[in-house]
Scaffold this motif. Sequence first.
Motif, PDB file in Angstrom:
ATOM      1  N   ILE A  94      -1.824   6.464   1.116  1.00  0.00           N
ATOM      2  CA  ILE A  94      -3.026   5.740   1.535  1.00  0.00           C
ATOM      3  C   ILE A  94      -2.898   5.291   2.981  1.00  0.00           C
ATOM      4  O   ILE A  94      -3.855   5.372   3.764  1.00  0.00           O
ATOM      5  CB  ILE A  94      -3.279   4.545   0.610  1.00  0.00           C
ATOM      6  CG1 ILE A  94      -3.513   5.020  -0.831  1.00  0.00           C
ATOM      7  CG2 ILE A  94      -4.476   3.719   1.089  1.00  0.00           C
ATOM      8  CD1 ILE A  94      -3.672   3.912  -1.828  1.00  0.00           C
ATOM      9  N   ILE A 109       0.846  -1.198   0.000  1.00  0.00           N
ATOM     10  CA  ILE A 109       0.000   0.000   0.000  1.00  0.00           C
ATOM     11  C   ILE A 109       0.875   1.240   0.000  1.00  0.00           C
ATOM     12  O   ILE A 109       1.867   1.328   0.727  1.00  0.00           O
ATOM     13  CB  ILE A 109      -0.929  -0.002   1.226  1.00  0.00           C
ATOM     14  CG1 ILE A 109      -1.784  -1.276   1.239  1.00  0.00           C
ATOM     15  CG2 ILE A 109      -1.842   1.222   1.223  1.00  0.00           C
ATOM     16  CD1 ILE A 109      -2.584  -1.464   2.506  1.00  0.00           C
ATOM     17  N   MET A 141      -8.992  -0.836   4.545  1.00  0.00           N
ATOM     18  CA  MET A 141      -8.899  -0.803   3.074  1.00  0.00           C
ATOM     19  C   MET A 141     -10.198  -1.290   2.443  1.00  0.00           C
ATOM     20  O   MET A 141     -10.672  -0.734   1.442  1.00  0.00           O
ATOM     21  CB  MET A 141      -7.731  -1.671   2.609  1.00  0.00           C
ATOM     22  CG  MET A 141      -6.360  -1.103   2.914  1.00  0.00           C
ATOM     23  SD  MET A 141      -5.968   0.350   1.913  1.00  0.00           S
ATOM     24  CE  MET A 141      -5.835  -0.388   0.295  1.00  0.00           C
ATOM     25  N   LYS A 177     -12.845   1.429   2.717  1.00  0.00           N
ATOM     26  CA  LYS A 177     -12.559   2.588   1.875  1.00  0.00           C
ATOM     27  C   LYS A 177     -12.878   2.321   0.411  1.00  0.00           C
ATOM     28  O   LYS A 177     -13.419   3.182  -0.289  1.00  0.00           O
ATOM     29  CB  LYS A 177     -11.090   2.988   2.016  1.00  0.00           C
ATOM     30  CG  LYS A 177     -10.722   3.664   3.317  1.00  0.00           C
ATOM     31  CD  LYS A 177      -9.242   3.966   3.350  1.00  0.00           C
ATOM     32  CE  LYS A 177      -8.842   4.616   4.667  1.00  0.00           C
ATOM     33  NZ  LYS A 177      -9.416   5.966   4.817  1.00  0.00           N
ATOM     34  N   TYR A 178     -12.530   1.149  -0.068  1.00  0.00           N
ATOM     35  CA  TYR A 178     -12.553   0.909  -1.515  1.00  0.00           C
ATOM     36  C   TYR A 178     -13.639  -0.076  -1.962  1.00  0.00           C
ATOM     37  O   TYR A 178     -14.027  -0.051  -3.128  1.00  0.00           O
ATOM     38  CB  TYR A 178     -11.181   0.412  -1.978  1.00  0.00           C
ATOM     39  CG  TYR A 178     -10.116   1.470  -1.830  1.00  0.00           C
ATOM     40  CD1 TYR A 178      -9.969   2.449  -2.795  1.00  0.00           C
ATOM     41  CD2 TYR A 178      -9.302   1.499  -0.714  1.00  0.00           C
ATOM     42  CE1 TYR A 178      -9.009   3.437  -2.673  1.00  0.00           C
ATOM     43  CE2 TYR A 178      -8.319   2.482  -0.571  1.00  0.00           C
ATOM     44  CZ  TYR A 178      -8.184   3.443  -1.547  1.00  0.00           C
ATOM     45  OH  TYR A 178      -7.242   4.432  -1.415  1.00  0.00           O
ATOM     46  N   THR A 215      -3.937   7.666   5.675  1.00  0.00           N
ATOM     47  CA  THR A 215      -5.372   7.864   5.922  1.00  0.00           C
ATOM     48  C   THR A 215      -5.970   6.783   6.802  1.00  0.00           C
ATOM     49  O   THR A 215      -7.142   6.871   7.173  1.00  0.00           O
ATOM     50  CB  THR A 215      -6.138   7.886   4.576  1.00  0.00           C
ATOM     51  OG1 THR A 215      -6.028   6.610   3.939  1.00  0.00           O
ATOM     52  CG2 THR A 215      -5.564   8.958   3.648  1.00  0.00           C
TER      53      THR A 215
END
Length: 377
Positions: free
Chosen positions: A84, A80, A101, A104-105, A87
């Motif tokens: 990123i 990563i 993760m 977020k995605y 955050t």
Amino acid sequence: MLSTSEGQFAQPAIPRFDGHYDHWSMLMENFLRSKEYWSLVETGYDEPQANAAMTEAQQKRLDEMKLKDLKVKNYLFQAIDRTILETILQKNTSKQIWDSMKKKYEGNARVKRSILQALRRDFETVEMKSSECITDYFSRVMSVSNKMRFHGEQMLEVTIVEKILRFLTDNFNYIVCSIEESKDTDTLTIDELQSSLIVHEQKFHQKPVEEQALKVTTDERIGAGGRGRNSYRGRGRGRGRQAFNRAIVECYRCHQLGHFQYDCPTWNKEANYAELEEHEDVLLMAYVEEHEAMRNDVWFLDSGCSNHMCGDARMFSELNESFRQQVKLGNNSRITVKGRGNVRLQLNGFNYVLTAVFYVPELKNNLLSIRQLQEKD
């Protein structure tokens, strides 16, 4: 790739996160499973309370879990990007990083439903393009299907097979009917279907051998009362396609035997070969179908043509553009000769010169007169 030690392989590369979470999470999960660390990401481990009494075995077990978790975190930190990671607030365990993760995605349940709806629409509308090959079409369908599976859709293989068959181009219509009649689509796999369609696609692309042949068409009037190549009045009448003896042919100009009127030695050589009286139609050249492609570099041998003819002025080494004639075709139409000259051809390294070649701009194919070649010999 083998390392310096025989039998040992280089370590697999850690998948880098490139913004496509679906693809990256699949690669990363497979990577961590191969290291036997996936359970730490999936379920994590229980951290004991402060000052809790632990046996020596429990403490050893906890230390091993922490060490493994540090290794997983190290893999995630390498995969990563730093911007990123900044955050992500909770980075104490690998599970916290992974869950952050994912939120977020991948999004929550509402976002996933929205994404899945869009993918369903894409799956229904994707169809094979006219210029697309089977491999590319399958790739697009499977890309959408795999994304739908990732977001929780139950994608049965028979659903994908039926979708592919429905949206093939019209070229495959008879193949689809054949597959549906001979095979059970419920048991037909995607790989089997793709293999079968690729075989048929390769047959489409096999180019037939080009046949450079002209279709000679004769007017009904020539066979009935006129004089063509294979029909005569008086002597030699009605021979059809049978061989004939030129010695018994009567000239309608001088009434001598052994030649046609257009071959008559008393005929004015500067006169128009093609312009005969209306009641004596003569087939001077083969009728070339209009759908044939124009090829300036191809010459067709024509036994019914009175002269060599070319439609491209650039091929003439010498050209007299003041020369004018009318040429009558086998379909009873006429075209204008707008010049006469010499054409230089190069065949197998040798130069050849064709003399007295008619320049006919409307001509779709270049013609070599067999009769004119024989006269030259």
